[in-house]
Design a protein around this motif. Structure first.
Motif, PDB file in Angstrom:
ATOM      1  N   HIS A 309     -24.788   4.478  -8.305  1.00  0.00           N
ATOM      2  CA  HIS A 309     -23.586   3.956  -8.962  1.00  0.00           C
ATOM      3  C   HIS A 309     -23.154   4.899 -10.078  1.00  0.00           C
ATOM      4  CE1 HIS A 309     -21.032   1.265 -11.349  1.00  0.00           C
ATOM      5  NE2 HIS A 309     -20.887   0.533 -10.254  1.00  0.00           N
ATOM      6  N   LYS A 310     -24.118   5.373 -10.850  1.00  0.00           N
ATOM      7  CA  LYS A 310     -23.815   6.306 -11.932  1.00  0.00           C
ATOM      8  C   LYS A 310     -23.312   7.634 -11.378  1.00  0.00           C
ATOM      9  CE  LYS A 310     -23.871   7.377 -16.342  1.00  0.00           C
ATOM     10  NZ  LYS A 310     -23.099   6.634 -17.343  1.00  0.00           N
ATOM     11  N   LYS A 315     -19.004  11.469 -10.453  1.00  0.00           N
ATOM     12  CA  LYS A 315     -18.251  12.270  -9.479  1.00  0.00           C
ATOM     13  C   LYS A 315     -16.743  12.055  -9.647  1.00  0.00           C
ATOM     14  CE  LYS A 315     -18.396  13.450  -4.559  1.00  0.00           C
ATOM     15  NZ  LYS A 315     -16.940  13.476  -4.338  1.00  0.00           N
ATOM     16  N   LYS A 316     -16.340  10.817  -9.945  1.00  0.00           N
ATOM     17  CA  LYS A 316     -14.921  10.530 -10.137  1.00  0.00           C
ATOM     18  C   LYS A 316     -14.361  11.259 -11.354  1.00  0.00           C
ATOM     19  CE  LYS A 316     -14.941   5.955  -7.984  1.00  0.00           C
ATOM     20  NZ  LYS A 316     -14.826   4.491  -8.239  1.00  0.00           N
ATOM     21  N   ARG A 317     -15.200  11.494 -12.335  1.00  0.00           N
ATOM     22  CA  ARG A 317     -14.755  12.160 -13.561  1.00  0.00           C
ATOM     23  C   ARG A 317     -15.009  13.659 -13.555  1.00  0.00           C
ATOM     24  NH1 ARG A 317     -15.287   7.243 -13.930  1.00  0.00           N
ATOM     25  NH2 ARG A 317     -14.274   5.919 -15.501  1.00  0.00           N
ATOM     26  N   GLU A 457     -18.374   1.977 -14.655  1.00  0.00           N
ATOM     27  CA  GLU A 457     -19.407   1.541 -15.588  1.00  0.00           C
ATOM     28  C   GLU A 457     -18.784   0.563 -16.585  1.00  0.00           C
ATOM     29  OE1 GLU A 457     -22.881   2.951 -15.922  1.00  0.00           O
ATOM     30  OE2 GLU A 457     -22.308   3.235 -13.836  1.00  0.00           O
ATOM     31  N   PRO A 458     -19.483  -0.499 -16.950  1.00  0.00           N
ATOM     32  CA  PRO A 458     -18.902  -1.466 -17.892  1.00  0.00           C
ATOM     33  C   PRO A 458     -18.742  -0.866 -19.271  1.00  0.00           C
ATOM     34  CG  PRO A 458     -21.222  -1.921 -17.560  1.00  0.00           C
ATOM     35  CD  PRO A 458     -20.857  -0.837 -16.584  1.00  0.00           C
TER      36      PRO A 458
END
Length: 680
Positions: A309-310, A315-317, A457-458
């Motif tokens: 998840h991290k 990867k998106k950033r 991420e919250p």
């Protein structure tokens, strides 16, 4: 008569009860006094005090420091004994000009090692631009992070006065901006630069300097742990002096505030009270580092999902490049994943450390929790950390007065009116009000709530921000203890962005302060091969395998330094501040004995590039070795006297003896090492 006897008995019972109440009150009063006057810390510490959970277990009280085995396990690395710290300026180095080009205001974001790297960089940038440095800001708003208002930014972690005094001859430093510029900053009217990681010095000279001269102030935002490239261009004026300035900042000017330093000293005292040396171990297993390097499959269940998840979020950033799913087995074979605590424990036991050796585990986070440390606890009886060597109130005293709870935002007037209208509404049935929004409370241990609900991420809560701030203090304590440890070993030396991490800074500080202290830098790729060789027979290793492990560990004492100079130094100068910040002390005893072989100085010069001779005033620090010691074998490089099998009962403490072993298998292992020899 009977009535008189009853009255006398009742009278006695009343007196007994009264005396009991008085004694209870006195006892309670004494306990309150003890709690009040011992809050500032213990002046003396005994390892048997019940308040601490650690009780050292040793097989043998005798621990001779003159035995060959002790010197092999705990003694200094002799080839580095001539290497001494020398970060003083050399040649022509002018004091800072009283007339500067303006003010540099810096906001630093990140973890402990990122902050430390960044502070050293901004001091060098200020010197380069002839600017006045405002004390960097590392915690912008204490109230929003739940931190005590007693501490403001830089002073939360470091000693401001020491910082300014130590660098008085290098850079002009002030605590705050002038009033007019401070007001302009609040209105966001001053120019700001978001500096990328490892920026070139010419970026500052060609871009930042022009704006600085025009506006008399610039703001730098540093978020990735370093705003100046580690290896400066050789054509830059006084390049070596700028590098030595980095050393003066990191190793002399940056002192932790008094409360942190005192608690770290107390913990060190408690560690050394049993009269034994100790090993400091930094796992380096953070969720960010595991996600960045694709090591999710080293864990199971929810931990693998959390790492993935991290990684998806990173990867998106654009932090991570490449595919989302990575073969962790291949990553492990290439040495890109951390060594697990079990693997580090096996290395230490194979090298010869007994099961009752003291191991201090550092680090703000060990991903996977305490269950990942269970194998290490099984191999070593004295595995401790800062929580087992300090009381909760000692740690909480570092935080200052923090609010235990935060007032909720009062409801708006419109909502209150609607609520009152609902109460005074007509007779039922009437529509029910909408249910209140479900509070987003996540389980911090497992993060079950948001992994399945969102790809992001919250956002951090105030309590989480406060915990992150506390981690800075925890890692500061660990940093002091790791630097002072007799032996240091790490499981990983990279962070969640691929840069050198906390352990790299510790190894660099140890190299600067006392290069001869044992610092193991295992080659993870080689270690994985060694561990996979014996597979299922890992806990029943043969003598040949043990010899290979011991040779590798001895080899890393030098080869690990050479590797750090090529891999870590280009990303973080503080991870390898040699040769710029070191000098060689000439040893007059190294003459006839080593005439036919390369001297220690020539070995250090060839390996690390250190050629500068220490100044004459440092001659008094040189400890002259005797002829007998010169004739000894260098046990750090050629161990022919190692004793002890891989796993031995702690009652048979092989570290305590220097004579011949009575164990036949042990003698065979010694013979094998004697035949194999070592790297000289």
């Amino acid at each position: 008569m009977k009535e008189e006897g009853k009255m006398a008995l009742n009278s006695r019972l009343k007196w007994v009860g009264l005396v009991g109440l008085v004694l209870s009150a006195i006892s309670l009063f004494i306990h309150l006094l003890l709690a009040r006057f011992t809050e500032d810390g213990y002046t003396e510490y005994q390892s048997s005090i019940i308040v601490f959970s650690w009780r050292p277990i040793f097989g043998n009280a005798n621990f001779p420091r003159t035995s060959p085995t002790y010197r092999r396990l705990w003694g200094p690395v002799r080839r580095f004994e001539s290497l001494h710290p020398d970060a003083n300026s050399r040649g022509s180095y002018a004091d800072p000009s009283s007339k500067t080009n303006g003010f540099i205001f810096v906001r630093i974001q990140g973890g402990f090692h990122e902050i430390r790297n960044s502070i050293c960089d901004v001091v060098v940038v200020s010197r380069l631009l002839n600017a006045t440095l405002v004390i960097p800001e590392i915690q912008s708003t204490t109230s929003s992070k739940g931190i005590s208002s007693e501490f403001k930014s830089f002073a939360y972690l470091y000693n401001e006065d020491q910082f300014m005094a130590a660098l008085a001859k290098d850079v002009n430093i002030v605590k705050t901006l002038p009033k007019n510029l401070k007001w302009a900053r609040r209105k966001k009217e001053i120019p700001s630069f978001k500096v990328r990681y490892s920026a070139s010095p010419y970026y500052y000279l060609n871009q930042v300097l022009l704006v600085l001269k025009k506006h008399s102030v610039v703001e730098l935002v540093v978020s990735e742990g370093g705003c100046l490239q580690a290896i400066l261009p050789p054509v830059l004026e006084q390049v070596e002096e700028l590098q030595r300035l980095r050393c003066r900042v990191a190793f002399h000017a940056l002192r932790f505030r008094q409360e942190i330093q005192e608690l770290a000293t107390q913990i060190l005292f408690r560690l050394r009270t049993p009269g034994r040396p100790f090993i400091a171990y930094d796992p380096g297993m953070t969720r960010e580092a595991l996600a960045y390097h694709g090591c999710a499959e080293l864990f199971q269940d929810v931990h693998t999902e959390l790492i993935q998840h991290k990684r998806s979020w990173m990867k998106k950033r654009g932090i991570v490049k490449g595919t989302l799913s990575v073969n962790s087995a291949k990553q492990r074979l290439t040495g890109s994943c951390p060594l697990m605590p079990e693997e580090v424990g096996i290395l230490l036991r194979a090298y010869g450390y007994s099961g009752d050796a003291i191991i201090y585990v550092s680090g703000g986070e060990v991903f996977g929790g305490q269950r990942t440390l269970i194998p290490l606890h099984a191999m070593f009886e004295n595995v401790v950390d800062r929580t087992s060597l300090s009381t909760p109130w000692e740690l909480s005293s570092l935080y200052g007065r923090e609010a235990s709870s935060y007032p909720r935002t009062p409801p708006s007037i419109e909502k209150e009116m609607k609520h009152e209208a609902w109460k005074t509404a007509g007779p039922r049935p009437r529509p029910l009000p909408p249910p209140p929004a479900r509070p987003k409370s996540y389980n911090i241990e497992g993060w079950w709530g948001w992994v399945a609900e969102s790809d992001n991420e919250p956002e951090s809560t105030v309590m989480e921000l406060r915990t992150n701030a506390h981690k800075l203090l925890w890692e500061a304590i660990d940093y002091v203890i790791c630097v002072e440890a007799d032996v240091f070993i790490t499981g990983f030396d990279r962070d969640g962005k691929g840069h050198p991490n906390f352990a790299s800074l510790v190894m660099g500080h140890r190299l600067y302060q006392s290069a001869a202290m044992k610092t193991f830098r295992p080659d993870r790729k080689e270690v994985v091969k060694l561990l996979d060789e014996i597979g299922d027979h890992l806990y029943h290793a043969n003598h040949t395998w043990l010899t290979s492990v011991r040779k590798h560990m001895r080899k890393t004492l030098l080869d690990g330094l050479i590797e750090a100079s090529t891999k870590s130094k280009p990303k973080s100068f503080l991870s390898h501040p040699v040769p710029e910040c070191s000098c060689l002390m000439h040893d007059s005893t190294e003459t006839s004995v080593h005439a036919s072989s390369p001297s220690t100085q020539s070995q250090v010069q060839a390996a690390l590039g250190v050629s500068h001779q220490c100044p004459a005033w440092m001659d008094g620090d040189l400890i002259m070795r005797s002829k007998d010691k010169d004739n000894e074998e260098d046990l750090d490089e050629d161990d022919s006297t190692s004793s002890g099998l891989f796993f031995r009962p702690s009652g048979e403490n092989h570290e305590n003896g220097g004579g011949e072993s009575n164990n036949k298998e042990e003698a065979q292992l010694d013979d094998q090492e004697e035949l194999d020899g070592g790297e000289r």
